[in-house]
Design an enzyme around this catalytic site. Structure first.
Site, PDB file in Angstrom:
ATOM      1  N   TYR A   1      48.882  38.691  55.686  1.00  0.00           N
ATOM      2  CA  TYR A   1      48.321  37.640  54.841  1.00  0.00           C
ATOM      3  C   TYR A   1      49.448  36.797  54.246  1.00  0.00           C
ATOM      4  O   TYR A   1      50.596  37.243  54.183  1.00  0.00           O
ATOM      5  CB  TYR A   1      47.538  38.235  53.662  1.00  0.00           C
ATOM      6  CG  TYR A   1      46.363  39.108  54.003  1.00  0.00           C
ATOM      7  CD1 TYR A   1      45.145  38.549  54.366  1.00  0.00           C
ATOM      8  CD2 TYR A   1      46.465  40.493  53.932  1.00  0.00           C
ATOM      9  CE1 TYR A   1      44.047  39.355  54.654  1.00  0.00           C
ATOM     10  CE2 TYR A   1      45.377  41.307  54.217  1.00  0.00           C
ATOM     11  CZ  TYR A   1      44.176  40.728  54.578  1.00  0.00           C
ATOM     12  OH  TYR A   1      43.098  41.529  54.857  1.00  0.00           O
TER      13      TYR A   1
ATOM     14  N   LYS B   1      44.210  33.626  62.204  1.00  0.00           N
ATOM     15  CA  LYS B   1      42.881  34.252  62.115  1.00  0.00           C
ATOM     16  C   LYS B   1      42.103  33.709  60.919  1.00  0.00           C
ATOM     17  O   LYS B   1      42.604  33.704  59.798  1.00  0.00           O
ATOM     18  CB  LYS B   1      43.027  35.766  61.995  1.00  0.00           C
ATOM     19  CG  LYS B   1      41.718  36.541  61.938  1.00  0.00           C
ATOM     20  CD  LYS B   1      41.984  38.036  61.899  1.00  0.00           C
ATOM     21  CE  LYS B   1      40.708  38.844  61.910  1.00  0.00           C
ATOM     22  NZ  LYS B   1      39.934  38.695  60.666  1.00  0.00           N
TER      23      LYS B   1
ATOM     24  N   ARG C   1      32.169  40.953  47.052  1.00  0.00           N
ATOM     25  CA  ARG C   1      31.494  41.988  47.842  1.00  0.00           C
ATOM     26  C   ARG C   1      30.767  42.933  46.885  1.00  0.00           C
ATOM     27  O   ARG C   1      31.316  43.918  46.398  1.00  0.00           O
ATOM     28  CB  ARG C   1      32.519  42.720  48.704  1.00  0.00           C
ATOM     29  CG  ARG C   1      33.263  41.758  49.625  1.00  0.00           C
ATOM     30  CD  ARG C   1      34.425  42.422  50.343  1.00  0.00           C
ATOM     31  NE  ARG C   1      35.230  41.414  51.034  1.00  0.00           N
ATOM     32  CZ  ARG C   1      36.393  41.688  51.641  1.00  0.00           C
ATOM     33  NH1 ARG C   1      36.870  42.916  51.648  1.00  0.00           N
ATOM     34  NH2 ARG C   1      37.053  40.717  52.237  1.00  0.00           N
TER      35      ARG C   1
ATOM     36  N   TYR D   1      31.734  50.010  52.401  1.00  0.00           N
ATOM     37  CA  TYR D   1      32.880  49.112  52.472  1.00  0.00           C
ATOM     38  C   TYR D   1      32.966  48.464  53.850  1.00  0.00           C
ATOM     39  O   TYR D   1      33.192  47.250  53.963  1.00  0.00           O
ATOM     40  CB  TYR D   1      34.176  49.865  52.164  1.00  0.00           C
ATOM     41  CG  TYR D   1      35.418  49.034  52.395  1.00  0.00           C
ATOM     42  CD1 TYR D   1      35.744  47.988  51.543  1.00  0.00           C
ATOM     43  CD2 TYR D   1      36.259  49.294  53.478  1.00  0.00           C
ATOM     44  CE1 TYR D   1      36.877  47.218  51.770  1.00  0.00           C
ATOM     45  CE2 TYR D   1      37.394  48.523  53.706  1.00  0.00           C
ATOM     46  CZ  TYR D   1      37.695  47.494  52.854  1.00  0.00           C
ATOM     47  OH  TYR D   1      38.815  46.726  53.081  1.00  0.00           O
TER      48      TYR D   1
ATOM     49  N   HIS E   1      35.584  36.438  58.899  1.00  0.00           N
ATOM     50  CA  HIS E   1      35.971  37.697  58.261  1.00  0.00           C
ATOM     51  C   HIS E   1      34.809  38.681  58.258  1.00  0.00           C
ATOM     52  O   HIS E   1      34.632  39.464  57.315  1.00  0.00           O
ATOM     53  CB  HIS E   1      36.455  37.445  56.829  1.00  0.00           C
ATOM     54  CG  HIS E   1      37.622  38.296  56.411  1.00  0.00           C
ATOM     55  ND1 HIS E   1      38.920  37.846  56.442  1.00  0.00           N
ATOM     56  CD2 HIS E   1      37.691  39.574  55.965  1.00  0.00           C
ATOM     57  CE1 HIS E   1      39.726  38.804  56.017  1.00  0.00           C
ATOM     58  NE2 HIS E   1      38.999  39.867  55.740  1.00  0.00           N
TER      59      HIS E   1
ATOM     60  N   GLN F   1      48.965  42.459  61.611  1.00  0.00           N
ATOM     61  CA  GLN F   1      48.278  41.429  60.836  1.00  0.00           C
ATOM     62  C   GLN F   1      48.931  41.260  59.470  1.00  0.00           C
ATOM     63  O   GLN F   1      49.322  42.233  58.835  1.00  0.00           O
ATOM     64  CB  GLN F   1      46.802  41.809  60.655  1.00  0.00           C
ATOM     65  CG  GLN F   1      45.999  40.856  59.780  1.00  0.00           C
ATOM     66  CD  GLN F   1      45.971  41.302  58.326  1.00  0.00           C
ATOM     67  OE1 GLN F   1      46.186  42.466  58.023  1.00  0.00           O
ATOM     68  NE2 GLN F   1      45.709  40.359  57.428  1.00  0.00           N
TER      69      GLN F   1
ATOM     70  N   THR G   1      46.216  36.138  58.937  1.00  0.00           N
ATOM     71  CA  THR G   1      44.893  35.898  58.357  1.00  0.00           C
ATOM     72  C   THR G   1      44.983  34.855  57.259  1.00  0.00           C
ATOM     73  O   THR G   1      45.718  35.028  56.286  1.00  0.00           O
ATOM     74  CB  THR G   1      44.303  37.201  57.804  1.00  0.00           C
ATOM     75  OG1 THR G   1      44.180  38.147  58.874  1.00  0.00           O
ATOM     76  CG2 THR G   1      42.939  36.968  57.187  1.00  0.00           C
TER      77      THR G   1
END
Length: 383
Positions: free
Chosen positions: A129, A251, A164, A24, A275, A127, A155
């Protein structure tokens, strides 16, 4: 194994962690080309060696957003950090605090804001989102402000989760994921005891606080997919800018035009970031993106950078290309997974020493002295 350099921590983490956790943090999106280029492009930046400059008085100290730092480094927000060591966000934050640099807590951390901030002296960064659930965003901002967090890192390069593929192969997601993670944990008894058993609860602490019920690892991928918002635009950040009265950093910037938009928006800083190669594979490495962005907005706001930074030489390279501060993600999580908070402390000391060697042999006596004169042939990045 013997740890003598920052790169040793990756191998140590690979041995210590269950595969679903190692992959991960180690993996990227799609075929992972951008992940590889982040490291390769940065390593190719040649430093210009200078000698006989009396470097006996050398300082790594710098200042950003009215905070004095012992060196121009901060720890990046990384989801699930608390799974890499027992209450891992707390351990990493304490290590950063002792070194005199900021720790940034992720929205999707294991340890909630209220658990981390009492453990440290300096203000934590937080942080966030843009999410569909604006109620969660407001709740998180209120809690971060109440806890004394100083800087908001927003972000914006994750309106949808990246593809991923390693996560499905490793057991973080995919068929029979829970059983595969259990079997992997059984094969790594040190982690299973220290983190798996004694590091509970294993939930998304900030989200559980808001929902009033546990939100565990099983919900992680599904929650992300359901709550990220592809309709995000600059207007969605305006109420946050009005609400948050501290420094606000955007970010996920890779293009000079987006950097200019951040200036017009009123951001205090940006993070030049892809990222860590975990979102859109095939985009520029941050090494190649940074110079043009610095040319466009240097002096208008603070330029932070992440993705591919593994050691003190990399920090000096990024500063010489126009960054004001570097953020470490994978590098500190490898160290955390290998040796807990002590590993993070050791890593930061290694970076300090590596920076001092690089500065001594490039003739830079202070962070302000690190500029393009410390590099050889920077123009080739545009070719």
């Amino acid at each position: 194994m013997i740890i003598s350099s920052s790169s040793d921590y990756r191998e140590a983490a690979r041995r210590r962690l269950p595969p679903f956790l190692f992959h991960y943090i180690d993996g990227g999106a799609y075929a992972e080309y951008t992940l590889k280029r982040n490291v390769e492009d940065l390593s190719k930046i040649a430093l210009r060696q200078r000698v006989l400059n009396d470097m006996s008085q050398l300082s790594l100290e710098t200042k950003i957003f009215d905070e004095t730092l012992s060196m121009p480094v901060a720890l990046s927000p990384v989801g699930l950090t608390g799974m890499y060591a027992r209450r891992g966000e707390v351990q990493a934050a304490v290590a950063a605090d002792k070194k005199g640099i900021p720790f940034t807590l992720s929205t999707v951390s294991v340890c909630p804001i209220e658990e981390v901030t009492p453990a440290i002296q300096r203000p934590m960064w937080f942080q966030l989102y843009v999410l569909r659930d604006r109620g969660f965003m407001k709740n998180a901002l209120e809690r971060a402000k109440a806890a004394g967090c100083s800087t908001l890192v927003f972000t914006v390069d994750m309106p949808v989760p990246g593809a991923r593929y390693r996560d499905a192969h490793s057991g973080l997601s995919g068929p029979n994921a829970a059983m595969r993670r259990y079997l992997q944990s059984f094969a790594h008894p040190h982690w299973a005891w220290n983190v798996g058993l004694l590091g509970r609860p294993h939930d998304l602490g900030n989200i559980s606080k808001y929902l009033g019920k546990p939100t565990g690892l099983e919900d992680y991928i599904g929650w992300l997919g359901a709550n990220f918002d592809p309709s995000i635009s600059w207007k969605d950040l305006e109420w946050i800018r009005d609400f948050w009265d501290g420094p606000m950093v955007i970010k996920g910037i890779l293009d000079p035009e987006d950097a200019k938009d951040a200036v017009r928006f009123g951001a205090d800083g940006i993070v030049v970031s892809n990222h860590g190669g975990r979102q859109l594979d095939g985009v520029l490495s941050t090494t190649r993106a940074l110079p043009a962005i610095a040319d466009a907005v240097k002096g208008d706001l603070k330029i932070l950078v992440d993705s591919g930074i593994r050691n003190g030489l990399d920090v000096v390279r990024m500063l010489a290309m126009g960054a004001d501060l570097c953020m470490l993600g994978r590098a500190f999580v490898y160290a955390l997974g290998a040796e807990g908070g002590q590993g993070v402390s050791n890593l930061l000391e290694l970076i300090d020493k590596e920076m001092r060697v690089a500065m001594t042999l490039t003739g830079a006596k202070s962070i302000q002295d690190i500029n393009s004169d410390c590099l050889v042939n920077l123009d080739r990045l545009a070719k």
